[in-house]
Scaffold this active site. Structure first.
Site, PDB file in Angstrom:
ATOM      1  N   ASP A 100       3.347  -6.836   4.120  1.00 20.00           N
ATOM      2  CA  ASP A 100       2.814  -6.278   4.606  1.00 20.00           C
ATOM      3  C   ASP A 100       3.248  -6.142   6.375  1.00 20.00           C
ATOM      4  O   ASP A 100       2.605  -6.219   6.813  1.00 20.00           O
ATOM      5  CB  ASP A 100       1.519  -5.321   4.352  1.00 20.00           C
ATOM      6  N   ASP A 155       0.580   4.249   1.241  1.00 18.10           N
ATOM      7  CA  ASP A 155      -0.464   5.123   2.112  1.00 18.10           C
ATOM      8  C   ASP A 155       0.074   4.471   3.583  1.00 18.10           C
ATOM      9  O   ASP A 155       0.330   3.520   3.999  1.00 18.10           O
ATOM     10  CB  ASP A 155      -1.417   5.372   2.916  1.00 18.10           C
ATOM     11  N   HIS A 215       3.790   2.643  12.802  1.00 15.21           N
ATOM     12  CA  HIS A 215       2.881   3.615  13.270  1.00 15.21           C
ATOM     13  C   HIS A 215       3.790   4.811  14.424  1.00 15.21           C
ATOM     14  O   HIS A 215       1.998   5.461  14.519  1.00 15.21           O
ATOM     15  CB  HIS A 215       1.800   3.582  13.275  1.00 15.21           C
ATOM     16  N   ASP A 219       6.249   0.675   7.004  1.00 17.33           N
ATOM     17  CA  ASP A 219       4.566   0.571   6.503  1.00 17.33           C
ATOM     18  C   ASP A 219       4.091   1.611   5.853  1.00 17.33           C
ATOM     19  O   ASP A 219       3.374   2.416   6.270  1.00 17.33           O
ATOM     20  CB  ASP A 219       4.190   0.437   7.777  1.00 17.33           C
ATOM     21  N   GLU A 264      -5.163   1.958   2.718  1.00 16.42           N
ATOM     22  CA  GLU A 264      -5.584   0.847   3.015  1.00 16.42           C
ATOM     23  C   GLU A 264      -5.214   1.151   4.455  1.00 16.42           C
ATOM     24  O   GLU A 264      -6.214   0.271   5.620  1.00 16.42           O
ATOM     25  CB  GLU A 264      -3.863   0.116   3.177  1.00 16.42           C
ATOM     26  N   GLU A 265      -4.730   2.404   5.270  1.00 15.14           N
ATOM     27  CA  GLU A 265      -4.094   2.530   6.639  1.00 15.14           C
ATOM     28  C   GLU A 265      -5.879   3.401   7.224  1.00 15.14           C
ATOM     29  O   GLU A 265      -5.808   3.417   8.622  1.00 15.14           O
ATOM     30  CB  GLU A 265      -3.194   3.561   7.017  1.00 15.14           C
ATOM     31  N   HIS A 316       0.763  -1.660  -0.225  1.00 17.31           N
ATOM     32  CA  HIS A 316       0.634  -0.214  -0.208  1.00 17.31           C
ATOM     33  C   HIS A 316       0.639   1.560  -0.471  1.00 17.31           C
ATOM     34  O   HIS A 316       2.256   1.568   0.400  1.00 17.31           O
ATOM     35  CB  HIS A 316      -1.147  -0.248   1.166  1.00 17.31           C
TER      36      HIS A 316
END
Length: 407
Positions: free
Chosen positions: A196, A80, A378, A139, A173-174, A78
């Site tokens: 991922d 984002d 994150h 990520d 995705e997030e 992904h």
């Protein structure tokens, strides 16, 4: 390959691609599309075929097969990064030959093995960290870099047998929207792998069943000097409701296959306040019980109130992919064997979260998840191991080789 990976990854994390759950556009942020356009040009220049970028920000491409009758498979990552922490002005630090000690992140933050014991396994290896002011973006830009490096290797080494391979880089995705506009039929793969995951060897085909509950408290505002018998403070109603939630049924008190309720946000003024919870459980029956329990708690609390009220809206987000992947055991077996062929010990574990693969599996594209080599996603303590990234590339190549033998 290691140097190519490093250069590519550092280039990719310079793009701020945080998604925005409050946005109604697709992608939710313009920078994701800018990044996708950059990748589109890169894929074309590298010789990928059928390179297409949709108006929704989905980037797809093809590596033609060189053997007949092999299944077409896909690899997905992904674009984002998470909105949880700043993704702007990422300034990576490269720690070569890590010595096992604390790593200074900027002036104030420290990445310490006393807090993050995963660091202990990386002595002598190369780590890429943040400078403490942003997340890193591994990520899932590590996944993007690994897929491109691995598939470009296949393009430039025609002696390696493989079937047709598709790639897709998805937006948002997030914030749970990565599969919203994914065209499974045109993608054309029989199965796929999201790249991922976390540490070296991770292989995941179970994830949470997930829902979001928004609880709204309605009050009545007036001047506080004349509030007696008139004012109803929605914030007070909301706060007292949250005090009724179980103290230990939370992310910080759960692990492995434990589910939880998590208060994501509290917002409000006297007139109106909202509590947003996410609900998670691996077991579908327990998941449904959690949703009913929360709705019942709202009803019971409303019955206690003489003035003011709560309403609740629960929306499912995604379901556990396990039920869709297990009927196709060869998908898991191929990934395990690929790792074992490279002397990587597969770590089969549940995802305490979700990926695009969970929704795609229910859309007809079985889609387990494999490692990227990252940790602490994150947040400011995020890091990736370059040697693990290289092994992720090799795993993708090995999966392609093994799939070419599958009939």
């Amino acid at each position: 390959m290691k140097q190519q990976l490093l250069e590519r990854f550092l280039r990719y994390v310079s793009f701020n691609t945080q998604s925005d759950g409050s946005s109604q556009s697709v992608p939710s942020t313009d920078n994701q599309f800018v990044f996708a356009q950059h990748l589109r040009q890169e894929l074309i220049s590298l010789g990928f075929e059928e390179v297409k970028l949709s108006d929704k920000g989905y980037l797809t491409a093809t590596v033609p097969g060189n053997v007949t009758d092999a299944p077409c498979i896909g690899f997905i990552a992904h674009l984002d990064t998470a909105p949880d922490f700043s993704g702007a002005n990422v300034n990576p630090q490269i720690i070569e030959n890590y010595n096992g000690k604390d790593i200074q992140l900027g002036l104030e933050e420290v990445l310490s093995p006393s807090q993050f014991n995963s660091l202990n396994q990386y002595q002598g290896q190369t780590l890429i960290t943040t400078d403490g002011a942003s997340l890193l973006g591994g990520d899932d830009k590590a996944g993007i870099a690994e897929i491109i490096c691995a598939l470009h290797h296949l393009l430039t080494h025609p002696e390696i047998p493989h079937g047709k391979i598709r790639l897709c880089f998805t937006p948002d995705e997030e914030i749970g929207r990565g599969a919203d506009h994914f065209d499974v039929e045109s993608f054309g793969a029989q199965w796929a792998y999201t790249v991922d995951g976390g540490q070296l060897g991770e292989l995941e085909y179970e994830n949470f069943n997930a829902a979001t509950a928004v609880i709204t408290a309605t009050g009545n505002n007036c001047h506080p000097g004349t509030a007696y018998g008139v004012m109803v403070n929605a914030q007070t109603i909301a706060a007292r409701f949250h005090a009724k939630m179980p103290l230990k049924d939370t992310p910080e008190c759960s692990k492995d296959y434990d589910g939880f309720f998590h208060l994501m946000s509290m917002e409000g003024v006297t007139e109106k306040a909202t509590l947003t919870y996410i609900i998670r459980d691996f077991d579908l029956d327990l998941f449904e019980q959690r949703k009913r329990w929360l709705a019942d708690l709202v009803s019971k609390y409303n019955a206690e109130l003489s003035i003011g009220q709560l309403t609740i809206d629960i929306q499912d987000s995604y379901l556990n992919m396990k039920q869709q992947v297990l009927p196709h055991p060869h998908i898991i077996d191929i990934a395990k064997q690929a790792m074992q062929n490279l002397n990587i010990e597969p770590i089969v574990k549940p995802i305490r979260g979700g990926t695009d693969g969970s929704r795609l599996s229910y859309m007809g594209l079985p889609c387990p998840n494999i490692f990227t080599g990252g940790h602490n996603f994150h947040g400011k303590h995020e890091y990736v191991c370059l040697e693990s990234m290289e092994q992720a590339c090799q795993t993708i190549i090995e999966i392609a080789k093994l799939t070419a033998k599958h009939k």
